[in-house]
Design a protein around this motif. Structure first.
Motif, mmCIF file in Angstrom:
data_model
loop_
_atom_site.group_PDB
_atom_site.id
_atom_site.type_symbol
_atom_site.label_atom_id
_atom_site.label_comp_id
_atom_site.label_asym_id
_atom_site.label_seq_id
_atom_site.Cartn_x
_atom_site.Cartn_y
_atom_site.Cartn_z
ATOM 1 N N GLN A 13 -41.572 -73.523 13.013
ATOM 2 C CA GLN A 13 -41.655 -73.814 11.584
ATOM 3 C C GLN A 13 -41.870 -72.519 10.795
ATOM 4 O O GLN A 13 -42.431 -71.542 11.309
ATOM 5 N N ALA A 14 -41.404 -72.548 9.583
ATOM 6 C CA ALA A 14 -41.612 -71.397 8.706
ATOM 7 C C ALA A 14 -43.101 -71.065 8.622
ATOM 8 O O ALA A 14 -43.944 -71.958 8.539
ATOM 9 N N LYS A 91 -39.367 -66.870 8.583
ATOM 10 C CA LYS A 91 -38.686 -67.501 7.461
ATOM 11 C C LYS A 91 -37.366 -68.090 7.943
ATOM 12 O O LYS A 91 -36.800 -67.623 8.929
ATOM 13 N N PRO A 92 -36.859 -69.095 7.252
ATOM 14 C CA PRO A 92 -35.573 -69.683 7.673
ATOM 15 C C PRO A 92 -34.458 -68.651 7.799
ATOM 16 O O PRO A 92 -33.588 -68.781 8.676
ATOM 17 N N GLU A 93 -34.497 -67.607 6.977
ATOM 18 C CA GLU A 93 -33.444 -66.591 7.044
ATOM 19 C C GLU A 93 -33.566 -65.704 8.288
ATOM 20 O O GLU A 93 -32.687 -64.879 8.551
ATOM 21 N N ASP A 94 -34.626 -65.869 9.053
ATOM 22 C CA ASP A 94 -34.742 -65.159 10.322
ATOM 23 C C ASP A 94 -33.980 -65.871 11.434
ATOM 24 O O ASP A 94 -33.886 -65.358 12.554
ATOM 25 N N THR A 95 -33.464 -67.044 11.138
ATOM 26 C CA THR A 95 -32.697 -67.790 12.134
ATOM 27 C C THR A 95 -31.492 -66.978 12.566
ATOM 28 O O THR A 95 -30.675 -66.557 11.741
ATOM 29 N N THR A 118 -34.702 -70.241 15.850
ATOM 30 C CA THR A 118 -34.409 -71.143 14.743
ATOM 31 C C THR A 118 -35.694 -71.434 13.991
ATOM 32 O O THR A 118 -36.687 -71.872 14.592
ATOM 33 N N VAL A 119 -35.665 -71.185 12.696
ATOM 34 C CA VAL A 119 -36.845 -71.385 11.861
ATOM 35 C C VAL A 119 -36.566 -72.523 10.897
ATOM 36 O O VAL A 119 -35.623 -72.451 10.102
ATOM 37 N N SER A 120 -37.366 -73.552 10.980
ATOM 38 C CA SER A 120 -37.179 -74.704 10.097
ATOM 39 C C SER A 120 -38.070 -74.569 8.864
ATOM 40 O O SER A 120 -39.180 -74.037 8.931
ATOM 41 N N SER A 121 -37.559 -75.067 7.760
ATOM 42 C CA SER A 121 -38.312 -74.951 6.501
ATOM 43 C C SER A 121 -39.254 -76.118 6.297
ATOM 44 O O SER A 121 -39.207 -77.096 7.023
#
Length: 121
Positions: A13-14, A91-95, A118-121
């Protein structure tokens, strides 16, 4: 020959943290710098961070932006022929798929198969 195996990726998770690990095997006496790259869908592979045998680290251009600065820390253990990437405040943009990299004294580059983060928001 040099082989690299990454581990530590996953779904988070974020705001969470991950520690990626990469173990190098084979002709480890020849390895020089080690590092991490990442590639997000539809984007080019980019350098996250690299570290020399002496432990001097260099961070890729994205690390100087507000989005990554201070959140990524690279380290290596020469005795274990391993390199690590600590990622905090994800952060999600690190996915992306994160790739371990090393080069040898002859300038050849070696890559791992990648580990998905995978980073979920």
């Amino acid at each position: 020959q040099v082989q690299l195996v990454e581990s530590g990726g996953g779904l988070v998770q974020a705001g969470g943290s991950l520690r990626l690990s990469c173990a190098v095997s084979g002709s480890t006496f020849s390895i020089n710098a080690m590092g991490w790259f990442r590639q997000a869908p539809g984007k080019q592979r980019e350098l996250v961070a690299a570290i020399g045998r002496s432990g001097v680290a260099n961070y890729g251009a994205p690390n100087y932006g507000d989005s990554m600065k201070g959140r990524f820390t690279i380290s290596r253990d020469n005795a274990k022929n391993s390199v690590y990437l600590q990622i905090n405040s994800l952060k999600p943009e690190d996915t992306a798929v994160y790739y371990c990299w090393t080069d040898d004294m002859n300038g050849f580059n070696y890559w791992g198969q990648g580990t998905q983060v995978t980073v979920s928001s």
